[in-house]
Design a protein around this motif. Sequence first.
Motif, PDB file in Angstrom:
ATOM      1  N   LEU A   1     -13.614  -8.556  32.931  1.00  0.00           N
ATOM      2  CA  LEU A   1     -14.410  -9.122  34.013  1.00  0.00           C
ATOM      3  C   LEU A   1     -15.545  -9.970  33.446  1.00  0.00           C
ATOM      4  O   LEU A   1     -16.037  -9.710  32.344  1.00  0.00           O
ATOM      5  CB  LEU A   1     -14.992  -8.007  34.879  1.00  0.00           C
ATOM      6  N   PRO A   2     -15.981 -10.993  34.183  1.00  0.00           N
ATOM      7  CA  PRO A   2     -17.087 -11.833  33.708  1.00  0.00           C
ATOM      8  C   PRO A   2     -18.343 -10.994  33.479  1.00  0.00           C
ATOM      9  O   PRO A   2     -18.710 -10.182  34.335  1.00  0.00           O
ATOM     10  CB  PRO A   2     -17.291 -12.832  34.854  1.00  0.00           C
ATOM     11  N   PRO A   3     -19.000 -11.145  32.348  1.00  0.00           N
ATOM     12  CA  PRO A   3     -20.209 -10.368  32.066  1.00  0.00           C
ATOM     13  C   PRO A   3     -21.413 -10.885  32.845  1.00  0.00           C
ATOM     14  O   PRO A   3     -21.384 -11.956  33.448  1.00  0.00           O
ATOM     15  CB  PRO A   3     -20.409 -10.563  30.563  1.00  0.00           C
ATOM     16  N   VAL A   4     -22.478 -10.111  32.802  1.00  0.00           N
ATOM     17  CA  VAL A   4     -23.728 -10.489  33.461  1.00  0.00           C
ATOM     18  C   VAL A   4     -24.345 -11.684  32.746  1.00  0.00           C
ATOM     19  O   VAL A   4     -24.398 -11.736  31.513  1.00  0.00           O
ATOM     20  CB  VAL A   4     -24.718  -9.308  33.452  1.00  0.00           C
ATOM     21  N   GLU A   5     -24.804 -12.644  33.530  1.00  0.00           N
ATOM     22  CA  GLU A   5     -25.510 -13.801  32.986  1.00  0.00           C
ATOM     23  C   GLU A   5     -27.012 -13.695  33.200  1.00  0.00           C
ATOM     24  O   GLU A   5     -27.805 -13.992  32.311  1.00  0.00           O
ATOM     25  CB  GLU A   5     -25.004 -15.081  33.652  1.00  0.00           C
ATOM     26  N   TYR A   6     -27.408 -13.262  34.401  1.00  0.00           N
ATOM     27  CA  TYR A   6     -28.831 -13.245  34.742  1.00  0.00           C
ATOM     28  C   TYR A   6     -29.096 -12.127  35.743  1.00  0.00           C
ATOM     29  O   TYR A   6     -28.267 -11.858  36.626  1.00  0.00           O
ATOM     30  CB  TYR A   6     -29.242 -14.592  35.350  1.00  0.00           C
ATOM     31  N   VAL A   7     -30.247 -11.482  35.608  1.00  0.00           N
ATOM     32  CA  VAL A   7     -30.653 -10.406  36.513  1.00  0.00           C
ATOM     33  C   VAL A   7     -32.125 -10.559  36.858  1.00  0.00           C
ATOM     34  O   VAL A   7     -32.941 -10.930  36.005  1.00  0.00           O
ATOM     35  CB  VAL A   7     -30.415  -9.015  35.878  1.00  0.00           C
TER      36      VAL A   7
END
Length: 262
Positions: free
Chosen positions: A113-119
């Motif tokens: 799955l696509p990983p986190v880019e920004y939070v």
Amino acid sequence: MQAHLSSQRSLGAAARPCGAQPRRRRGPYPAAASPGSAYHTRSVDGVQERTLGITALLADQEVQDSLLEGWSDRTATLALGSGFFAVENDGTAWWQDIPHSLSNKCIGRQKSLPPVEYVALGPGESYFVQFVDGHQQWWADEGLDDLTEALHSYSESVKLLAFAHGGGYYILWEDGHSQWYRLPQGLYNQLNGRKHPCVEFLSLGPNDEWFVRFLNGKGYVAGHSELCQETMAKLKAKGRSVLKIMYGEGGTWAIVHEHRSK
């Protein structure tokens, strides 16, 4: 009181990670008694030496230690709330004490799955997460409808988002377009008084704390605690430039700063 800060350059507010390795939420812990710091030094162009540092005061000592031990000059995104969420340049994501619904999206996330880019984290259970494929999810304890309308009004990826007290927000998209609502008056004046704000980094706290740094290197800050102010003064006395200030719940904060020498 509103203060003016001068510095040289900043880390990007958002990164393009390519993989994620989560760290599980734990707690509770004894409160942190005083701010802690971490530093990383590297040469720039083989001539100038750059020391990047972080000084933070978090609500729990072990959470604070976890942040300082894991943080480095490769940490591209750092968000504070009750705890923290960090994303490295290579996509590694790690956190402590984040909203339950955000934790569920990140713990055990499959590598396919696509990983986190920004939070971004806000008061209570408020959060915003963007994955590298552009997919976004969010929740706001206050002002959810207003935030949702703003995010749906523009199709670009989000570069920076900050939750304001009372249901407000600031959003900066990747193409430079920005939108804000219910910001502290001093910050509103800084943004509204510029034809093109050109924000490099901006953060908001649950008690109307705020920090903004523009692309010309000028920074402004207001509403923070006396201890945070004292820490900034000590950093300035050591010749360090403030690049970012992040605010969390319970008077917590983190300052990213640098020093360059030949």
